[in-house]
Motif scaffolding. Structure first.
Motif, PDB file in Angstrom:
ATOM      1  N   ALA A 125       0.825  -1.210   0.000  1.00  0.00           N
ATOM      2  CA  ALA A 125       0.000   0.000   0.000  1.00  0.00           C
ATOM      3  C   ALA A 125       0.858   1.259   0.000  1.00  0.00           C
ATOM      4  O   ALA A 125       0.550   2.242  -0.685  1.00  0.00           O
ATOM      5  N   ALA A 126       1.954   1.224   0.749  1.00  0.00           N
ATOM      6  CA  ALA A 126       2.838   2.389   0.809  1.00  0.00           C
ATOM      7  C   ALA A 126       3.493   2.670  -0.531  1.00  0.00           C
ATOM      8  O   ALA A 126       3.929   3.796  -0.793  1.00  0.00           O
ATOM      9  N   ALA A 127       3.561   1.667  -1.395  1.00  0.00           N
ATOM     10  CA  ALA A 127       4.191   1.838  -2.706  1.00  0.00           C
ATOM     11  C   ALA A 127       3.289   2.547  -3.711  1.00  0.00           C
ATOM     12  O   ALA A 127       3.743   2.920  -4.785  1.00  0.00           O
ATOM     13  N   MET A 128       2.025   2.777  -3.359  1.00  0.00           N
ATOM     14  CA  MET A 128       1.075   3.248  -4.364  1.00  0.00           C
ATOM     15  C   MET A 128       0.863   4.753  -4.466  1.00  0.00           C
ATOM     16  O   MET A 128       0.654   5.253  -5.585  1.00  0.00           O
ATOM     17  N   PRO A 129       0.846   5.543  -3.393  1.00  0.00           N
ATOM     18  CA  PRO A 129       0.262   6.891  -3.488  1.00  0.00           C
ATOM     19  C   PRO A 129       0.806   7.785  -4.602  1.00  0.00           C
ATOM     20  O   PRO A 129       0.070   8.105  -5.548  1.00  0.00           O
ATOM     21  N   MET A 130       2.042   8.226  -4.527  1.00  0.00           N
ATOM     22  CA  MET A 130       2.520   9.213  -5.496  1.00  0.00           C
ATOM     23  C   MET A 130       2.682   8.601  -6.890  1.00  0.00           C
ATOM     24  O   MET A 130       2.229   9.188  -7.886  1.00  0.00           O
ATOM     25  N   ALA A 131       3.303   7.441  -6.970  1.00  0.00           N
ATOM     26  CA  ALA A 131       3.515   6.813  -8.280  1.00  0.00           C
ATOM     27  C   ALA A 131       2.198   6.404  -8.909  1.00  0.00           C
ATOM     28  O   ALA A 131       1.967   6.616 -10.111  1.00  0.00           O
ATOM     29  N   GLY A 132       1.316   5.817  -8.123  1.00  0.00           N
ATOM     30  CA  GLY A 132       0.029   5.393  -8.658  1.00  0.00           C
ATOM     31  C   GLY A 132      -0.819   6.561  -9.119  1.00  0.00           C
ATOM     32  O   GLY A 132      -1.446   6.505 -10.185  1.00  0.00           O
ATOM     33  N   LEU A 150       3.376   4.293 -25.919  1.00  0.00           N
ATOM     34  CA  LEU A 150       4.771   4.017 -25.594  1.00  0.00           C
ATOM     35  C   LEU A 150       5.043   4.606 -24.222  1.00  0.00           C
ATOM     36  O   LEU A 150       4.770   5.786 -23.970  1.00  0.00           O
ATOM     37  N   ILE A 151       5.587   3.798 -23.314  1.00  0.00           N
ATOM     38  CA  ILE A 151       5.908   4.256 -21.963  1.00  0.00           C
ATOM     39  C   ILE A 151       7.416   4.209 -21.798  1.00  0.00           C
ATOM     40  O   ILE A 151       8.022   3.133 -21.762  1.00  0.00           O
ATOM     41  N   ASN A 152       8.033   5.370 -21.739  1.00  0.00           N
ATOM     42  CA  ASN A 152       9.482   5.485 -21.582  1.00  0.00           C
ATOM     43  C   ASN A 152       9.798   5.574 -20.095  1.00  0.00           C
ATOM     44  O   ASN A 152       9.442   6.541 -19.428  1.00  0.00           O
ATOM     45  N   GLY A 153      10.476   4.549 -19.580  1.00  0.00           N
ATOM     46  CA  GLY A 153      10.701   4.448 -18.139  1.00  0.00           C
ATOM     47  C   GLY A 153       9.692   3.513 -17.510  1.00  0.00           C
ATOM     48  O   GLY A 153       9.219   3.731 -16.397  1.00  0.00           O
ATOM     49  N   ALA A 154       9.362   2.437 -18.238  1.00  0.00           N
ATOM     50  CA  ALA A 154       8.256   1.563 -17.839  1.00  0.00           C
ATOM     51  C   ALA A 154       8.540   0.742 -16.586  1.00  0.00           C
ATOM     52  O   ALA A 154       7.601   0.252 -15.952  1.00  0.00           O
ATOM     53  N   SER A 155       9.804   0.570 -16.220  1.00  0.00           N
ATOM     54  CA  SER A 155      10.115  -0.275 -15.067  1.00  0.00           C
ATOM     55  C   SER A 155      10.270   0.519 -13.774  1.00  0.00           C
ATOM     56  O   SER A 155      10.543  -0.052 -12.721  1.00  0.00           O
ATOM     57  N   GLY A 156      10.088   1.840 -13.831  1.00  0.00           N
ATOM     58  CA  GLY A 156      10.170   2.645 -12.624  1.00  0.00           C
ATOM     59  C   GLY A 156       8.878   2.612 -11.838  1.00  0.00           C
ATOM     60  O   GLY A 156       7.918   1.912 -12.184  1.00  0.00           O
ATOM     61  N   VAL A 158       6.405   4.920 -11.319  1.00  0.00           N
ATOM     62  CA  VAL A 158       5.240   5.360 -12.089  1.00  0.00           C
ATOM     63  C   VAL A 158       5.011   4.432 -13.273  1.00  0.00           C
ATOM     64  O   VAL A 158       3.874   4.049 -13.589  1.00  0.00           O
ATOM     65  N   GLY A 159       6.087   4.051 -13.936  1.00  0.00           N
ATOM     66  CA  GLY A 159       5.974   3.234 -15.130  1.00  0.00           C
ATOM     67  C   GLY A 159       5.291   1.905 -14.897  1.00  0.00           C
ATOM     68  O   GLY A 159       4.491   1.458 -15.734  1.00  0.00           O
ATOM     69  N   THR A 160       5.582   1.244 -13.787  1.00  0.00           N
ATOM     70  CA  THR A 160       4.973  -0.061 -13.531  1.00  0.00           C
ATOM     71  C   THR A 160       3.458   0.058 -13.350  1.00  0.00           C
ATOM     72  O   THR A 160       2.704  -0.832 -13.744  1.00  0.00           O
ATOM     73  N   PHE A 161       3.014   1.164 -12.754  1.00  0.00           N
ATOM     74  CA  PHE A 161       1.564   1.384 -12.658  1.00  0.00           C
ATOM     75  C   PHE A 161       0.981   1.775 -14.007  1.00  0.00           C
ATOM     76  O   PHE A 161      -0.121   1.347 -14.372  1.00  0.00           O
ATOM     77  N   ALA A 162       1.714   2.583 -14.780  1.00  0.00           N
ATOM     78  CA  ALA A 162       1.226   3.026 -16.081  1.00  0.00           C
ATOM     79  C   ALA A 162       1.030   1.841 -17.026  1.00  0.00           C
ATOM     80  O   ALA A 162       0.037   1.785 -17.769  1.00  0.00           O
ATOM     81  N   VAL A 210      -0.177   7.759 -27.921  1.00  0.00           N
ATOM     82  CA  VAL A 210       0.198   8.370 -26.642  1.00  0.00           C
ATOM     83  C   VAL A 210       1.634   7.980 -26.333  1.00  0.00           C
ATOM     84  O   VAL A 210       2.038   6.828 -26.536  1.00  0.00           O
ATOM     85  N   LEU A 211       2.412   8.950 -25.853  1.00  0.00           N
ATOM     86  CA  LEU A 211       3.764   8.675 -25.377  1.00  0.00           C
ATOM     87  C   LEU A 211       3.869   9.250 -23.967  1.00  0.00           C
ATOM     88  O   LEU A 211       3.705  10.457 -23.771  1.00  0.00           O
ATOM     89  N   PHE A 212       4.110   8.394 -23.007  1.00  0.00           N
ATOM     90  CA  PHE A 212       4.240   8.792 -21.606  1.00  0.00           C
ATOM     91  C   PHE A 212       5.718   8.749 -21.262  1.00  0.00           C
ATOM     92  O   PHE A 212       6.312   7.679 -21.145  1.00  0.00           O
ATOM     93  N   ASP A 213       6.339   9.928 -21.124  1.00  0.00           N
ATOM     94  CA  ASP A 213       7.779  10.006 -20.879  1.00  0.00           C
ATOM     95  C   ASP A 213       8.045  10.256 -19.406  1.00  0.00           C
ATOM     96  O   ASP A 213       7.655  11.292 -18.852  1.00  0.00           O
TER      97      ASP A 213
END
Length: 324
Positions: A125-132, A150-156, A158-162, A210-213
């Motif tokens: 749960a603590a992993a979710m607020p800002m990134a999610g 395209l999600i650039n930075g997908a493993s970070g 924010v990226g994992t939620f995106a 869409v490109l999410f950088d």
């Protein structure tokens, strides 16, 4: 209480475990006994005072952060409530965000705290607020069935939620990450994965709706060239510490604002607006199994400086969590 305190800008060595006064909730606030907190890029930006232009922003200072206790995402149990608190009660298991989360207790406005997802641990749960919330507000209403993203930075963080959100909403997801993270992003729902150590996703000739950088390591021109003529470019932070910078990722965001009125593509410099309603949405998505927080490593509170060092090193993937 114990907290990770910083009195000057610098490396993780400037963040030390100290005894500070317990917080007292004001009207409309709750005191949370923190069980876990997670780190975000904002933490190292505040720690370093980088980029220098950011020192004019709230929480920063010219020579030292005005926010002395690091961390912002947390999960725990309500310990006390101030007057005018109506939704939450002592004993509730909650999660939320508030500066000063790398500590045993934090006081936060009720508007930034809500009930924890019942199927998640405190660490998850603590992993979710800002990134999610960043992923949610960046993609909601901009990504739908049949679109290519395209999600650039997908493993970070924010990226994992995106990746998970875009996949759940029916988009065809192409994720950009390094070799060690290919399997991770595939497991989260990516249809295609580009290993940036071997290929350049922006020069492959593909065009995206869409490109999410999330990295800010490419020029605005390169990013726009990978979009369809009416595509949407979403920019959200990024940057790494390389000895200090004046603008850092802010430069790309400023250029995007200047360019936006003159191009057919939509260019969004994302500014996240936190609120309990977004946390409620994330909770519902988590309880439905639509999103699952991905955690790289956990550290105990006394080792929070090591957690910050790992986050800053660029080797971190997904979320880094501190248990308290």
């Amino acid at each position: 209480m114990k907290a990770i305190v910083q009195t000057r800008y610098g490396s993780p060595d400037t963040c030390t475990l100290e005894d500070v006064d317990d917080p007292v909730p004001a009207s409309g606030e709750v005191t949370v006994r923190i069980r876990a907190a997670s780190l975000n890029a904002r933490d190292w930006h505040l720690m370093r005072g980088d980029p220098y232009l950011a020192r004019l922003a709230p929480g920063f200072g010219l020579r030292a952060p005005t926010l002395r206790i690091r961390g912002s995402d947390f999960a725990g149990t309500v310990e006390a409530v101030g007057s005018d608190v109506t939704r939450l009660h002592v004993g509730d298991e909650v999660y939320g965000l508030r500066d000063g989360a790398l500590a045993e207790y934090v006081c936060a406005p009720e508007s930034l705290v809500t009930r924890k997802p019942s199927n998640l641990t405190f660490e998850q749960a603590a992993a979710m607020p800002m990134a999610g919330m960043t992923a949610l507000q960046g993609l909601q209403g901009r990504v739908g069935a049949g679109q290519r993203i395209l999600i650039n930075g997908a493993s970070g963080g924010v990226g994992t939620f995106a990746v998970q959100l875009a996949h759940a909403w029916g988009a065809e997801v192409t994720a950009v990450c390094s070799t060690r993270n290919v399997d991770l992003v595939r497991s989260l729902g990516a249809d295609h994965v580009v290993d940036y150590t071997r290929d350049d996703a922006l020069r492959a000739g593909h065009r995206y709706d869409v490109l999410f950088d999330l990295v800010a390591n490419r020029s605005l021109r390169d990013l726009r060239r990978a979009l369809t003529p009416t595509g949407t470019l979403i920019l959200s932070g990024g940057g790494v510490f390389d000895g200090g910078s004046v603008l850092g990722p802010i430069g790309l965001l400023l250029r995007s604002k200047l360019t936006a009125p003159f191009v057919g593509q939509e260019v969004v410099a994302l500014s996240t607006k936190p609120g309990a309603e977004h946390l409620d949405t994330l909770r519902d998505l988590a309880e439905a199994g639509t999103i699952v927080p991905a955690i790289d490593r956990t550290y105990p509170l006394p080792a929070a400086a090591d957690a910050l060092r790992y986050l800053e090193s660029e080797h971190a993937r997904a979320k880094v969590v501190v248990t308290i």
